[in-house]
Write a protein that holds these residues in place. Structure first.
Motif, PDB file in Angstrom:
ATOM      1  N   THR A 208       0.810  -1.222   0.000  1.00 19.33           N
ATOM      2  CA  THR A 208       0.000   0.000   0.000  1.00 19.33           C
ATOM      3  C   THR A 208       0.841   1.270   0.000  1.00 19.33           C
ATOM      4  OG1 THR A 208      -0.164  -0.112   2.425  1.00 19.33           O
ATOM      5  CG2 THR A 208      -1.935  -1.136   1.143  1.00 19.33           C
ATOM      6  N   SER A 209       2.068   1.191   0.530  1.00 16.77           N
ATOM      7  CA  SER A 209       2.913   2.386   0.565  1.00 16.77           C
ATOM      8  C   SER A 209       4.353   1.995   0.850  1.00 16.77           C
ATOM      9  CB  SER A 209       2.420   3.381   1.617  1.00 16.77           C
ATOM     10  OG  SER A 209       2.515   2.819   2.916  1.00 16.77           O
ATOM     11  N   LEU A 210       5.249   2.949   0.601  1.00 13.62           N
ATOM     12  CA  LEU A 210       6.655   2.769   0.930  1.00 13.62           C
ATOM     13  C   LEU A 210       6.926   3.340   2.319  1.00 13.62           C
ATOM     14  CD1 LEU A 210       8.230   3.922  -2.468  1.00 13.62           C
ATOM     15  CD2 LEU A 210       7.931   1.570  -1.683  1.00 13.62           C
ATOM     16  N   LEU A 211       7.821   2.722   3.046  1.00 16.16           N
ATOM     17  CA  LEU A 211       8.257   3.241   4.339  1.00 16.16           C
ATOM     18  C   LEU A 211       9.428   4.185   4.114  1.00 16.16           C
ATOM     19  CD1 LEU A 211       8.154  -0.042   6.467  1.00 16.16           C
ATOM     20  CD2 LEU A 211       6.699   1.964   6.794  1.00 16.16           C
ATOM     21  N   GLU A 212       9.226   5.450   4.435  1.00 14.82           N
ATOM     22  CA  GLU A 212      10.266   6.459   4.190  1.00 14.82           C
ATOM     23  C   GLU A 212      10.720   7.068   5.508  1.00 14.82           C
ATOM     24  OE1 GLU A 212      10.954  10.550   1.566  1.00 14.82           O
ATOM     25  OE2 GLU A 212       9.137   9.358   1.335  1.00 14.82           O
TER      26      GLU A 212
ATOM     27  N   ILE B  12      12.993  -2.957  -4.270  1.00 13.31           N
ATOM     28  CA  ILE B  12      12.835  -2.838  -5.722  1.00 13.31           C
ATOM     29  C   ILE B  12      11.347  -2.670  -6.017  1.00 13.31           C
ATOM     30  CG2 ILE B  12      13.141  -3.977  -7.943  1.00 13.31           C
ATOM     31  CD1 ILE B  12      15.565  -5.388  -6.749  1.00 13.31           C
ATOM     32  N   VAL B  13      10.987  -1.525  -6.555  1.00 18.28           N
ATOM     33  CA  VAL B  13       9.586  -1.202  -6.842  1.00 18.28           C
ATOM     34  C   VAL B  13       9.288  -1.590  -8.292  1.00 18.28           C
ATOM     35  CG1 VAL B  13       7.874   0.642  -7.007  1.00 18.28           C
ATOM     36  CG2 VAL B  13       9.573   0.665  -5.166  1.00 18.28           C
ATOM     37  N   CYS B  14       8.424  -2.570  -8.468  1.00 18.88           N
ATOM     38  CA  CYS B  14       8.086  -3.041  -9.817  1.00 18.88           C
ATOM     39  C   CYS B  14       6.619  -3.466  -9.841  1.00 18.88           C
ATOM     40  CB  CYS B  14       9.001  -4.176 -10.246  1.00 18.88           C
ATOM     41  SG  CYS B  14       9.176  -5.516  -9.058  1.00 18.88           S
ATOM     42  N   ASP B  15       5.736  -2.528  -9.486  1.00 15.74           N
ATOM     43  CA  ASP B  15       4.308  -2.851  -9.375  1.00 15.74           C
ATOM     44  C   ASP B  15       3.509  -2.492 -10.624  1.00 15.74           C
ATOM     45  OD1 ASP B  15       4.839  -0.195  -8.702  1.00 15.74           O
ATOM     46  OD2 ASP B  15       3.113  -0.018  -7.370  1.00 15.74           O
ATOM     47  N   GLY B  16       4.179  -2.480 -11.781  1.00 14.10           N
ATOM     48  CA  GLY B  16       3.476  -2.457 -13.055  1.00 14.10           C
ATOM     49  C   GLY B  16       2.980  -1.105 -13.532  1.00 14.10           C
TER      50      GLY B  16
ATOM     51  N   LEU C 249       3.050   3.417  -6.421  1.00 14.19           N
ATOM     52  CA  LEU C 249       4.224   3.705  -5.612  1.00 14.19           C
ATOM     53  C   LEU C 249       5.244   4.588  -6.329  1.00 14.19           C
ATOM     54  CD1 LEU C 249       4.898   0.088  -4.256  1.00 14.19           C
ATOM     55  CD2 LEU C 249       3.595   1.914  -3.128  1.00 14.19           C
ATOM     56  N   HIS C 250       5.195   4.621  -7.663  1.00 15.03           N
ATOM     57  CA  HIS C 250       6.315   5.233  -8.385  1.00 15.03           C
ATOM     58  C   HIS C 250       6.348   6.764  -8.342  1.00 15.03           C
ATOM     59  CE1 HIS C 250       3.978   5.296 -12.514  1.00 15.03           C
ATOM     60  NE2 HIS C 250       3.336   5.920 -11.559  1.00 15.03           N
ATOM     61  N   ARG C 251       5.271   7.401  -7.889  1.00 12.73           N
ATOM     62  CA  ARG C 251       5.254   8.864  -7.909  1.00 12.73           C
ATOM     63  C   ARG C 251       6.296   9.485  -6.982  1.00 12.73           C
ATOM     64  NH1 ARG C 251       1.427  11.114 -10.842  1.00 12.73           N
ATOM     65  NH2 ARG C 251      -0.303   9.819 -11.555  1.00 12.73           N
ATOM     66  N   THR C 252       6.698   8.759  -5.955  1.00 14.94           N
ATOM     67  CA  THR C 252       7.732   9.280  -5.060  1.00 14.94           C
ATOM     68  C   THR C 252       9.134   8.986  -5.590  1.00 14.94           C
ATOM     69  OG1 THR C 252       7.717   7.238  -3.755  1.00 14.94           O
ATOM     70  CG2 THR C 252       6.265   9.022  -3.030  1.00 14.94           C
ATOM     71  N   LEU C 253       9.236   8.193  -6.661  1.00 14.40           N
ATOM     72  CA  LEU C 253      10.544   7.771  -7.162  1.00 14.40           C
ATOM     73  C   LEU C 253      10.831   8.226  -8.584  1.00 14.40           C
ATOM     74  CD1 LEU C 253      10.431   4.091  -5.848  1.00 14.40           C
ATOM     75  CD2 LEU C 253      11.524   6.048  -4.751  1.00 14.40           C
ATOM     76  N   CYS C 254       9.829   8.785  -9.263  1.00 14.20           N
ATOM     77  CA  CYS C 254      10.054   9.249 -10.636  1.00 14.20           C
ATOM     78  C   CYS C 254       9.006  10.288 -11.001  1.00 14.20           C
ATOM     79  CB  CYS C 254      10.006   8.078 -11.621  1.00 14.20           C
ATOM     80  SG  CYS C 254       8.348   7.447 -11.957  1.00 14.20           S
ATOM     81  N   ASN C 255       9.140  10.825 -12.200  1.00 13.94           N
ATOM     82  CA  ASN C 255       8.182  11.796 -12.726  1.00 13.94           C
ATOM     83  C   ASN C 255       7.358  11.098 -13.801  1.00 13.94           C
ATOM     84  OD1 ASN C 255       6.799  14.100 -13.440  1.00 13.94           O
ATOM     85  ND2 ASN C 255       8.458  14.939 -14.683  1.00 13.94           N
ATOM     86  N   PRO C 256       6.235  10.483 -13.427  1.00 13.35           N
ATOM     87  CA  PRO C 256       5.488   9.643 -14.373  1.00 13.35           C
ATOM     88  C   PRO C 256       4.647  10.448 -15.361  1.00 13.35           C
ATOM     89  CG  PRO C 256       4.386   9.639 -12.244  1.00 13.35           C
ATOM     90  CD  PRO C 256       5.619  10.481 -12.082  1.00 13.35           C
ATOM     91  N   LYS C 257       5.158  10.623 -16.570  1.00 14.83           N
ATOM     92  CA  LYS C 257       4.409  11.300 -17.626  1.00 14.83           C
ATOM     93  C   LYS C 257       3.928  10.246 -18.610  1.00 14.83           C
ATOM     94  CE  LYS C 257       6.935  15.677 -17.206  1.00 14.83           C
ATOM     95  NZ  LYS C 257       7.769  16.691 -17.895  1.00 14.83           N
ATOM     96  N   VAL C 258       2.713   9.758 -18.363  1.00 18.03           N
ATOM     97  CA  VAL C 258       2.174   8.637 -19.136  1.00 18.03           C
ATOM     98  C   VAL C 258       1.376   9.158 -20.323  1.00 18.03           C
ATOM     99  CG1 VAL C 258       0.726   6.584 -19.061  1.00 18.03           C
ATOM    100  CG2 VAL C 258       2.084   7.220 -17.053  1.00 18.03           C
ATOM    101  N   ASP C 259       1.693   8.634 -21.497  1.00 18.76           N
ATOM    102  CA  ASP C 259       0.952   8.960 -22.716  1.00 18.76           C
ATOM    103  C   ASP C 259       0.169   7.723 -23.149  1.00 18.76           C
ATOM    104  OD1 ASP C 259       0.107  10.381 -25.005  1.00 18.76           O
ATOM    105  OD2 ASP C 259       1.695   9.428 -26.197  1.00 18.76           O
ATOM    106  N   ILE C 260      -1.065   7.919 -23.580  1.00 18.94           N
ATOM    107  CA  ILE C 260      -1.901   6.809 -24.056  1.00 18.94           C
ATOM    108  C   ILE C 260      -2.264   7.096 -25.516  1.00 18.94           C
ATOM    109  CG2 ILE C 260      -4.014   5.470 -23.699  1.00 18.94           C
ATOM    110  CD1 ILE C 260      -3.955   6.277 -20.790  1.00 18.94           C
TER     111      ILE C 260
END
Length: 301
Positions: free
Chosen positions: A70-74, A100-104, A109-120
């Motif tokens: 559900t979340s990362l421990l920071e 290792i965050v690999c939840d697809g 979870l990835h918003r705290t580790l990257c800048n997710p700019k998703v294009d569809i």
């Protein structure tokens, strides 16, 4: 790990066939210098993933625990582990020097580790064709159709997966019958005659699935104690068929980086060291795209 593609009725693939305006050509993999067992493989994705889990569970230094993270421990800017829920709803913490965050592609979870700019850019409409033969056996088939490409490839000895690329984020309605009509009137006339009857039968059977095609550039924030991988980190258009191959290549790159390390507990130092992962993987990713994707870039991307 090659035994993970055994006992799941996976199919050997030796290249691709391209179709356009009634003409076709075959592009075979350059396998002459390799062992006879070397080839691509296509399969039911779920069967392969289950085999990978079984393989991991068989190792003496691996313990599998199933739950929903559900979340990362920071703590003080570093990731110390994860919070997860068990099947019975119990909330637990799991700690590790490296998470290792690999939840697809639907990562929360990835918003705290990257800048997710998703294009569809489009959606895939999936069908399963049964008991028919591809024009070029043991090859993936790409039809450069109007308005966008179609894919056919074997996933078992009796089944062929068909993926229809539909531009835009809105697809014809399945419940209303619009999708079936689109597939029969727009798509079906453009597919090879060897597949036509099975394609129509699959449409009439009604087991039509849709999924958005996502692309997301790799833009990580180096974070002590954590590393992004898989679709949570970087997504490419599935038309190139390179997602699983890139995933495996990423694992090999990471394995080679971690292999000489004896201690992972210095999170800042480990973070600086693992920044090279994001550079080293680019060479492999570019190669995989050139191996297949460039055939379509001038028509599609």
């Amino acid at each position: 790990m090659k035994d993970c593609v055994e006992e799941i009725d996976s199919q050997r693939v030796f290249g691709y066939a391209l179709f356009k305006d009634g003409k076709s050509t075959r592009l075979s993999y350059p396998l002459e210098k390799f062992h006879a067992d070397v080839s691509g493989r296509s399969f039911h994705h779920g069967r392969f993933i289950q085999r990978l889990r079984e393989k991991a569970a068989s190792l003496p230094n691996v313990r599998l625990e199933q739950g929903t993270v559900t979340s990362l421990l920071e703590e003080k800017g570093a990731i110390k582990g994860v919070v997860y829920k068990t099947k019975i709803g119990e909330e637990l913490n799991a700690y590790a020097p490296l998470t290792i965050v690999c939840d697809g592609c639907f990562s929360n979870l990835h918003r705290t580790l990257c800048n997710p700019k998703v294009d569809i850019p489009s959606c895939f409409v999936g069908l399963l064709l049964e008991n028919c033969q591809l024009p070029f056996p043991n090859h993936g088939h790409v039809i450069l159709a109007d308005p966008s490409p179609l894919l056919f490839y074997p996933i078992s000895s009796t089944e062929i997966r068909c993926l229809v690329d539909v531009p835009g984020q809105k697809v014809p309605s399945i419940p209303s019958g619009e999708m079936a009509n689109y597939l029969k009137t727009v798509v079906a006339p453009q597919i090879p005659p060897e597949l036509y009857n099975s394609f129509i039968a699959a449409v009439d059977k009604g087991n039509i699935r849709t999924m958005a095609n996502r692309s997301m550039p790799a833009a990580p924030y180096p974070t002590p104690g954590a590393l992004l991988m898989g679709d949570a980190f970087n997504m490419r258009h599935p038309l190139t068929g390179g997602g699983m191959t890139v995933a495996m290549s990423d694992i090999v790159v990471l394995r080679n980086l971690l292999r000489p390390l004896c201690d992972l507990n210095d999170a800042p130092a480990l973070c600086r060291y693992l920044e090279s992962f994001y550079t080293l993987r680019k060479v492999t990713c570019i190669y995989k795209h050139l191996a297949f994707g460039t055939h379509f870039q001038k028509w599609y991307f």
